[in-house]
Design an enzyme around this catalytic site. Sequence first.
Site, PDB file in Angstrom:
ATOM      1  N   CYS A   1       0.848  -1.197   0.000  1.00 30.83           N
ATOM      2  CA  CYS A   1       0.000   0.000   0.000  1.00 30.83           C
ATOM      3  C   CYS A   1       0.879   1.241   0.000  1.00 30.83           C
ATOM      4  O   CYS A   1       1.775   1.361   0.840  1.00 30.83           O
ATOM      5  CB  CYS A   1      -0.891  -0.040   1.235  1.00 30.83           C
ATOM      6  SG  CYS A   1      -1.880   1.449   1.455  1.00 30.83           S
TER       7      CYS A   1
ATOM      8  N   CYS B   1      -8.635  -5.325  -9.825  1.00 30.41           N
ATOM      9  CA  CYS B   1      -8.197  -4.309 -10.777  1.00 30.41           C
ATOM     10  C   CYS B   1      -7.726  -3.124  -9.952  1.00 30.41           C
ATOM     11  O   CYS B   1      -8.532  -2.413  -9.351  1.00 30.41           O
ATOM     12  CB  CYS B   1      -9.395  -3.955 -11.655  1.00 30.41           C
ATOM     13  SG  CYS B   1      -9.039  -2.808 -12.957  1.00 30.41           S
TER      14      CYS B   1
HETATM   15 ZN   LIG Z   1      -2.866   0.950   3.443  1.00 27.81          ZN
END
Ligand SMILES: [Zn+2]
Length: 134
Positions: A50, A122
Amino acid sequence: MTEDDKRPPGEDDLRARLSAEQFQVTQNKGTERAFTGRYLHNKDLGVYTCVVCDAELFASDTKYDSGSGWPSFWLPLAGDSVVTHRDVSHGMVRTEVTCAHCGAHLGHVFQDGPQPTGLRYCVNSAALEFKKQD
Ligand SMILES: [Zn+2]
């Protein structure tokens, strides 16, 4: 630890740390233009994390070329690394995918992926960082 330390990164921190596109995608559920993402054609071995909180989200061995114009994965790295939400924006019913740790918007999941899962995560390149395997 002060109260401040317990709060997630503030908007000002994120605006300073992320590019405008990374901020728009992860915080405002934006979508990068198809075929423009930096990881679309990345075939190196490693882990995608992330861009906001560094949590490990997807592994290179579940990435495939879906032809959609965005990095696509048929499985998240761990079942609880991402969470899904029903998304009815833009006149469509889709399933939004967010980071389970910080809530960053990542992309959407569709039911037209390859086996064994049949899923297509996606994901915007702008929501990811890539950690290449040594
Ligand atoms: Zn995160």
